[in-house]
Write a protein that holds these residues in place. Structure first.
Motif, PDB file in Angstrom:
ATOM      1  N   TYR A  31       0.822  -1.215   0.000  1.00  0.00           N
ATOM      2  CA  TYR A  31       0.000   0.000   0.000  1.00  0.00           C
ATOM      3  C   TYR A  31       0.855   1.263   0.000  1.00  0.00           C
ATOM      4  CZ  TYR A  31       0.259   1.296   5.067  1.00  0.00           C
ATOM      5  OH  TYR A  31       0.655   1.702   6.311  1.00  0.00           O
ATOM      6  N   PRO A  37      -5.011   3.529   0.341  1.00  0.00           N
ATOM      7  CA  PRO A  37      -5.382   3.570   1.761  1.00  0.00           C
ATOM      8  C   PRO A  37      -5.100   2.228   2.428  1.00  0.00           C
ATOM      9  CG  PRO A  37      -7.108   4.534   0.409  1.00  0.00           C
ATOM     10  CD  PRO A  37      -6.126   3.891  -0.531  1.00  0.00           C
ATOM     11  N   ILE A  38      -4.780   2.251   3.702  1.00  0.00           N
ATOM     12  CA  ILE A  38      -4.424   1.021   4.408  1.00  0.00           C
ATOM     13  C   ILE A  38      -5.556   0.003   4.399  1.00  0.00           C
ATOM     14  CG2 ILE A  38      -5.152   1.957   6.642  1.00  0.00           C
ATOM     15  CD1 ILE A  38      -2.903   0.425   7.960  1.00  0.00           C
ATOM     16  N   SER A  39      -6.795   0.474   4.389  1.00  0.00           N
ATOM     17  CA  SER A  39      -7.950  -0.433   4.468  1.00  0.00           C
ATOM     18  C   SER A  39      -8.207  -1.180   3.163  1.00  0.00           C
ATOM     19  CB  SER A  39      -9.208   0.347   4.850  1.00  0.00           C
ATOM     20  OG  SER A  39      -9.525   1.313   3.867  1.00  0.00           O
ATOM     21  N   TYR A  40      -7.542  -0.813   2.058  1.00  0.00           N
ATOM     22  CA  TYR A  40      -7.806  -1.442   0.763  1.00  0.00           C
ATOM     23  C   TYR A  40      -7.411  -2.915   0.726  1.00  0.00           C
ATOM     24  CZ  TYR A  40      -9.308   2.625  -1.946  1.00  0.00           C
ATOM     25  OH  TYR A  40     -10.027   3.678  -2.459  1.00  0.00           O
ATOM     26  N   TRP A 227      -4.302  -8.686   9.345  1.00  0.00           N
ATOM     27  CA  TRP A 227      -4.018  -7.472  10.095  1.00  0.00           C
ATOM     28  C   TRP A 227      -2.932  -7.615  11.159  1.00  0.00           C
ATOM     29  CZ3 TRP A 227      -5.501  -2.945   8.432  1.00  0.00           C
ATOM     30  CH2 TRP A 227      -6.594  -2.864   7.570  1.00  0.00           C
ATOM     31  N   GLY A 351     -11.118  -3.678   8.945  1.00  0.00           N
ATOM     32  CA  GLY A 351     -10.465  -2.617   8.187  1.00  0.00           C
ATOM     33  C   GLY A 351     -11.201  -1.302   8.323  1.00  0.00           C
ATOM     34  N   PHE A 352     -12.538  -1.372   8.318  1.00  0.00           N
ATOM     35  CA  PHE A 352     -13.338  -0.160   8.515  1.00  0.00           C
ATOM     36  C   PHE A 352     -13.074   0.436   9.901  1.00  0.00           C
ATOM     37  CE2 PHE A 352     -17.233   1.831  10.111  1.00  0.00           C
ATOM     38  CZ  PHE A 352     -17.471   2.783   9.128  1.00  0.00           C
ATOM     39  N   GLN A 355      -9.510   1.910  10.065  1.00  0.00           N
ATOM     40  CA  GLN A 355      -9.397   3.151   9.318  1.00  0.00           C
ATOM     41  C   GLN A 355      -9.914   4.348  10.123  1.00  0.00           C
ATOM     42  OE1 GLN A 355      -8.047   3.247   6.212  1.00  0.00           O
ATOM     43  NE2 GLN A 355      -8.287   5.451   5.932  1.00  0.00           N
ATOM     44  N   HIS A 356     -10.956   4.130  10.920  1.00  0.00           N
ATOM     45  CA  HIS A 356     -11.597   5.233  11.636  1.00  0.00           C
ATOM     46  C   HIS A 356     -11.199   5.317  13.111  1.00  0.00           C
ATOM     47  CE1 HIS A 356     -14.186   4.788   8.072  1.00  0.00           C
ATOM     48  NE2 HIS A 356     -14.437   6.078   8.240  1.00  0.00           N
ATOM     49  N   THR A 359      -5.536   0.728  14.604  1.00  0.00           N
ATOM     50  CA  THR A 359      -5.265  -0.697  14.745  1.00  0.00           C
ATOM     51  C   THR A 359      -5.053  -1.124  16.190  1.00  0.00           C
ATOM     52  OG1 THR A 359      -2.934  -0.246  14.280  1.00  0.00           O
ATOM     53  CG2 THR A 359      -4.299  -0.962  12.435  1.00  0.00           C
TER      54      THR A 359
END
Length: 384
Positions: A31, A37-40, A227, A351-352, A355-356, A359
């Motif tokens: 990435y 984006p990291i969540s991809y 992850w 991942g969602f 992202q918000h 981790t």
């Protein structure tokens, strides 16, 4: 002859495990290079798992038509081609395209070999089968870490694994006559499989409880697979190459858990081994919840792998015992579909969150997935 075939099946199962841990290990480098984006990573993982779910749902009928040997050879070859495609990827879209054959190939071989070993071999050999899967997922992160240490060359890591998978694919083709000879030595195992509809299986509370158990097992595994390395980098401050090496401890723990499960199956039954694995997972998650750096996180991941390792093979081996050999192929196909649906959706969901929120919520998320696993196994026991 059956022993020789089992050795080959073990090697094929290494091939099933090899691709599964590559994406999560390589993602910090991927990435960054693709400016994604990291969540991809969740989208690639979702495509792989989506292909696996579809092939798992169709595999009972495909296996009935082509047979386990041909399905094994075709599926292993397909995953080798997909790994080559990953190594040549120049953008995120190309990764997504290569994820399709990788998922389709993995789903078919997983269902075919699981049912074959569950029906034709004992609980020890089933645990050892999944131990070899652990060897596959342990080997590839180490190889990827060597590639990452060489100027973050994640493509070189994928190419190395492709050549290993190619050798396994060739072996699966060469070994086709061996399956026929083994079948001739096991006339008592030549049982006509009964194809069950999805409605029949979902309408049975005991079968549904078994499906939910696989959801919990796979939720824990997929979260660590995808992850775990990113958690060590972002939340624990490790470098990408160091995290790739350290996440190997999770996969080593999984392999060891399945190895010891095979040895202990001589004395303990499948249900007892499942409960022991759950106790280890609980201790591991509590360890990860501690707000400390370094060794405790690595030990926690190792113990999650060790505790979760025995659950999948023992649950799979219970399937023909609980529901009958004739129905086992259909039920195991659906179990693999539920398992892979969990693998598809859980990393996306986390991942969602990552992202918000960040981790850092990796350990609490694992605790929730563990509680789901405990609840589903309790339902299965309650419905006996």
């Amino acid at each position: 002859m059956t022993t020789l075939l089992l050795i080959f099946i073990y090697i094929f199962y290494i091939g099933l495990g090899i691709p599964d841990s590559l994406l999560g290990t390589a993602w910090p480098a991927i990435y960054t290079e693709f400016h994604s984006p990291i969540s991809y990573v969740s989208f690639v993982s979702m495509i792989i798992s989506g292909g696996t779910v579809v092939s798992s749902l169709l595999s009972a009928r495909i296996i009935a038509k082509l047979g386990t040997p041909r399905v094994t050879a075709l599926s292993t070859s397909l995953t080798a081609v997909a790994l080559l495609g990953f190594s040549c990827s120049q953008n995120f879209l190309w990764l997504c395209l290569c994820a399709v054959p990788l998922g389709i190939g993995a789903g078919s071989i997983d269902t075919a070999l699981n049912n074959y070993v569950a029906v034709n071999y004992n609980a020890m050999q089933m645990s050892f089968l999944h131990c070899f899967y652990g060897i596959g997922v342990s080997l590839s992160p180490y190889l990827m870490s060597l590639a990452l240490s060489d100027d973050m060359n994640w493509r070189g890591g994928y190419r190395t694994v492709f050549f290993i998978q190619l050798c396994i694919a060739i072996l699966s083709i060469v070994s086709l006559p061996l399956w026929k000879k083994a079948k001739q030595r096991q006339p008592g195992k030549d049982i006509e499989m009964k194809l069950l509809s999805s409605r029949e299986m979902l309408g049975n509370p005991r079968i549904l409880a078994a499906f939910l158990t696989f959801v919990g097992i796979s939720a824990l595994e997929s979260t660590c697979l995808i992850w775990g390395s990113t958690f060590l980098v972002d939340a624990k401050g490790m470098g990408a190459d160091t995290a790739a090496k350290m996440i190997t401890f999770y996969f080593v723990g999984m392999a060891l858990g399945r190895f010891f499960s095979g040895l202990l199956s001589v004395r303990f039954n499948c249900r007892q081994l499942i409960r022991a694995g759950q106790a280890i997972i609980l201790a591991a998650v509590l360890l990860l919840l501690l707000p400390v750096q370094g060794p405790s996180a690595i030990l926690g991941l190792f113990l999650i792998g060790m505790g979760n390792g025995p659950l999948f093979p023992n649950m799979t081996h219970l399937t023909p015992i609980l529901f009958g050999i004739e129905s086992s192929q259909s039920i195991i196909s659906m179990e693999m579909a539920f398992s892979n649906a969990s693998i598809m959706l859980t990393p996306v969901f986390f991942g969602f969150i990552a992202q918000h929120v960040g981790t850092w919520c990796f350990p609490p998320f694992l605790l929730i997935m563990f509680l789901l696993l405990v609840f589903s196994t309790w339902m299965l026991d309650r419905k006996r």
